[in-house]
Write a protein that holds these residues in place. Structure first.
Motif, PDB file in Angstrom:
ATOM      1  N   ASN A 235      76.958  46.199 -25.239  1.00  0.00           N
ATOM      2  CA  ASN A 235      77.216  45.105 -26.176  1.00  0.00           C
ATOM      3  C   ASN A 235      76.655  45.369 -27.575  1.00  0.00           C
ATOM      4  O   ASN A 235      76.313  44.420 -28.295  1.00  0.00           O
ATOM      5  CB  ASN A 235      76.652  43.786 -25.625  1.00  0.00           C
ATOM      6  CG  ASN A 235      77.235  43.424 -24.284  1.00  0.00           C
ATOM      7  OD1 ASN A 235      78.447  43.421 -24.114  1.00  0.00           O
ATOM      8  ND2 ASN A 235      76.373  43.144 -23.309  1.00  0.00           N
ATOM      9  N   PHE A 236      76.559  46.617 -27.977  1.00  0.00           N
ATOM     10  CA  PHE A 236      76.089  46.970 -29.314  1.00  0.00           C
ATOM     11  C   PHE A 236      77.284  47.105 -30.254  1.00  0.00           C
ATOM     12  O   PHE A 236      78.297  47.736 -29.903  1.00  0.00           O
ATOM     13  CB  PHE A 236      75.330  48.295 -29.286  1.00  0.00           C
ATOM     14  CG  PHE A 236      73.869  48.174 -28.967  1.00  0.00           C
ATOM     15  CD1 PHE A 236      72.911  48.791 -29.761  1.00  0.00           C
ATOM     16  CD2 PHE A 236      73.440  47.435 -27.867  1.00  0.00           C
ATOM     17  CE1 PHE A 236      71.560  48.688 -29.465  1.00  0.00           C
ATOM     18  CE2 PHE A 236      72.098  47.326 -27.567  1.00  0.00           C
ATOM     19  CZ  PHE A 236      71.141  47.956 -28.371  1.00  0.00           C
TER      20      PHE A 236
ATOM     21  N   VAL B 215      81.037  47.933 -23.601  1.00  0.00           N
ATOM     22  CA  VAL B 215      81.516  46.776 -24.358  1.00  0.00           C
ATOM     23  C   VAL B 215      82.787  46.226 -23.733  1.00  0.00           C
ATOM     24  O   VAL B 215      83.517  46.932 -23.034  1.00  0.00           O
ATOM     25  CB  VAL B 215      81.793  47.135 -25.836  1.00  0.00           C
ATOM     26  CG1 VAL B 215      80.511  47.522 -26.555  1.00  0.00           C
ATOM     27  CG2 VAL B 215      82.826  48.262 -25.938  1.00  0.00           C
ATOM     28  N   GLU B 216      83.068  44.964 -24.022  1.00  0.00           N
ATOM     29  CA  GLU B 216      84.301  44.347 -23.552  1.00  0.00           C
ATOM     30  C   GLU B 216      85.469  44.866 -24.376  1.00  0.00           C
ATOM     31  O   GLU B 216      85.452  44.825 -25.608  1.00  0.00           O
ATOM     32  CB  GLU B 216      84.204  42.825 -23.676  1.00  0.00           C
ATOM     33  CG  GLU B 216      85.407  42.090 -23.123  1.00  0.00           C
ATOM     34  CD  GLU B 216      85.271  40.586 -23.237  1.00  0.00           C
ATOM     35  OE1 GLU B 216      86.312  39.895 -23.098  1.00  0.00           O
ATOM     36  OE2 GLU B 216      84.145  40.109 -23.471  1.00  0.00           O
ATOM     37  N   PHE B 217      86.488  45.366 -23.690  1.00  0.00           N
ATOM     38  CA  PHE B 217      87.634  45.933 -24.392  1.00  0.00           C
ATOM     39  C   PHE B 217      88.887  45.773 -23.546  1.00  0.00           C
ATOM     40  O   PHE B 217      88.888  46.074 -22.350  1.00  0.00           O
ATOM     41  CB  PHE B 217      87.393  47.414 -24.682  1.00  0.00           C
ATOM     42  CG  PHE B 217      88.551  48.096 -25.359  1.00  0.00           C
ATOM     43  CD1 PHE B 217      89.006  47.656 -26.581  1.00  0.00           C
ATOM     44  CD2 PHE B 217      89.180  49.188 -24.759  1.00  0.00           C
ATOM     45  CE1 PHE B 217      90.075  48.284 -27.212  1.00  0.00           C
ATOM     46  CE2 PHE B 217      90.247  49.821 -25.378  1.00  0.00           C
ATOM     47  CZ  PHE B 217      90.700  49.370 -26.614  1.00  0.00           C
TER      48      PHE B 217
ATOM     49  N   CYS C   5      84.311  47.245 -20.197  1.00  0.00           N
ATOM     50  CA  CYS C   5      84.255  46.214 -19.169  1.00  0.00           C
ATOM     51  C   CYS C   5      85.290  45.141 -19.461  1.00  0.00           C
ATOM     52  O   CYS C   5      85.725  44.962 -20.602  1.00  0.00           O
ATOM     53  CB  CYS C   5      82.856  45.604 -19.075  1.00  0.00           C
ATOM     54  SG  CYS C   5      82.273  44.773 -20.561  1.00  0.00           S
ATOM     55  N   LYS C   6      85.715  44.462 -18.393  1.00  0.00           N
ATOM     56  CA  LYS C   6      86.717  43.393 -18.480  1.00  0.00           C
ATOM     57  C   LYS C   6      88.010  43.916 -19.096  1.00  0.00           C
ATOM     58  O   LYS C   6      88.708  43.202 -19.827  1.00  0.00           O
ATOM     59  CB  LYS C   6      86.184  42.208 -19.292  1.00  0.00           C
ATOM     60  CG  LYS C   6      84.906  41.616 -18.729  1.00  0.00           C
ATOM     61  CD  LYS C   6      84.408  40.463 -19.566  1.00  0.00           C
ATOM     62  CE  LYS C   6      83.098  39.912 -19.020  1.00  0.00           C
ATOM     63  NZ  LYS C   6      82.552  38.825 -19.836  1.00  0.00           N
TER      64      LYS C   6
ATOM     65  N   LEU D 113      85.283  47.592 -14.235  1.00  0.00           N
ATOM     66  CA  LEU D 113      84.767  48.516 -15.228  1.00  0.00           C
ATOM     67  C   LEU D 113      85.598  49.784 -15.230  1.00  0.00           C
ATOM     68  O   LEU D 113      85.909  50.339 -14.194  1.00  0.00           O
ATOM     69  CB  LEU D 113      83.312  48.871 -14.903  1.00  0.00           C
ATOM     70  CG  LEU D 113      82.477  49.499 -16.013  1.00  0.00           C
ATOM     71  CD1 LEU D 113      82.306  48.524 -17.176  1.00  0.00           C
ATOM     72  CD2 LEU D 113      81.106  49.846 -15.471  1.00  0.00           C
ATOM     73  N   LEU D 114      86.001  50.218 -16.382  1.00  0.00           N
ATOM     74  CA  LEU D 114      86.779  51.450 -16.510  1.00  0.00           C
ATOM     75  C   LEU D 114      86.089  52.335 -17.519  1.00  0.00           C
ATOM     76  O   LEU D 114      85.831  51.917 -18.643  1.00  0.00           O
ATOM     77  CB  LEU D 114      88.207  51.139 -16.975  1.00  0.00           C
ATOM     78  CG  LEU D 114      89.053  52.320 -17.430  1.00  0.00           C
ATOM     79  CD1 LEU D 114      89.318  53.250 -16.249  1.00  0.00           C
ATOM     80  CD2 LEU D 114      90.372  51.838 -18.019  1.00  0.00           C
TER      81      LEU D 114
END
Length: 229
Positions: free
Chosen positions: A163-164, A188-190, A216-217, A223-224
């Motif tokens: 989450n940076f 990070v969420e992507f 993630c998500k 998680l990929l």
């Protein structure tokens, strides 16, 4: 058994697919009940073994340590062959919470020791800071020094962040570089609906510094791992 493709994470090859375990043991968000859900997790773990899926992502805050304990229990009951294949990533939450009260200095090294105890292992593949913080005394230098120590001590093979944003990532990368440690990843969420990491220049900064993306998500899969090749 299917063959899971491997991709580069830092300097190592890891399975391209990783199973997120936030819901494992979490009563507050996911209403985990051991007598109802643990058997399902045993079946999930067995299915992962049969499919060749051996990369698991957890965190000290997931179920306040219960996710790590569950993985440790499942790992202990696994065959020797699968135990050797399992790759574990976990995370340190840089905010006070039960089991991790701190005020004047980051508690990253001690937090990793506690995670290892819950997991029942001597080392994890990846240890991450769960998010950036601007709390007093918790400078990037202070956090980076302890994160680097986690790798130098052998308790973590690699270190990363989660989450940076772009500026936060570069600051932590520079600190770790001074300590002779490569920042391996940023989780990070992507997804197709959330493209901010790409639009903000974060991906470009990561590619330039050889930092892998843990997305993630991103889909139905928790998680990929995306790597630059």
């Amino acid at each position: 058994m299917s063959v899971i493709k491997t991709l580069t994470l830092g300097t190592r090859q890891v399975p391209a697919l990783c199973l997120g375990t936030w819901a494992w043991g979490d009563k507050h968000v996911w209403d985990y009940q051991e007598d109802r859900d643990y058997k399902n997790l045993q079946q999930t773990w067995k299915a992962c073994e049969e499919l060749g899926l051996s990369f698991f992502d957890t965190a000290e805050i997931y179920g306040y340590g219960e996710s790590e304990r569950i993985i440790g229990k499942l790992l202990k009951d696994s065959s020797e062959g699968y135990r050797k294949k399992v790759v574990i990533a976990t995370k340190y939450l840089p905010f006070p919470h039960p089991g991790n009260w701190f005020f004047f200095r980051p508690a990253i090294v001690n937090a990793l020791k506690k995670s290892l105890e819950r997991l029942g292992v001597d080392q994890v593949e990846l240890y991450q800071i769960h998010g950036a913080t601007s709390l007093p005394f918790h400078t990037y230098e202070a956090q980076g020094q302890q994160l680097a120590e986690c790798q130098k001590s052998g308790m973590a093979k690699q270190v990363g962040v989660s989450n940076f944003n772009k500026d936060e990532l570069i600051k932590m990368y520079d600190v770790l570089k001074k300590h002779g440690v490569q920042l391996a990843s940023n989780q990070v969420e992507f997804s197709l609906l959330r493209t901010l990491p790409e639009d903000s220049g974060l991906f470009a900064a990561m590619k330039e510094r050889n930092i892998a993306l843990l997305a993630c998500k991103s889909s139905a899969l928790p998680l990929l791992l995306s790597a630059y090749t």
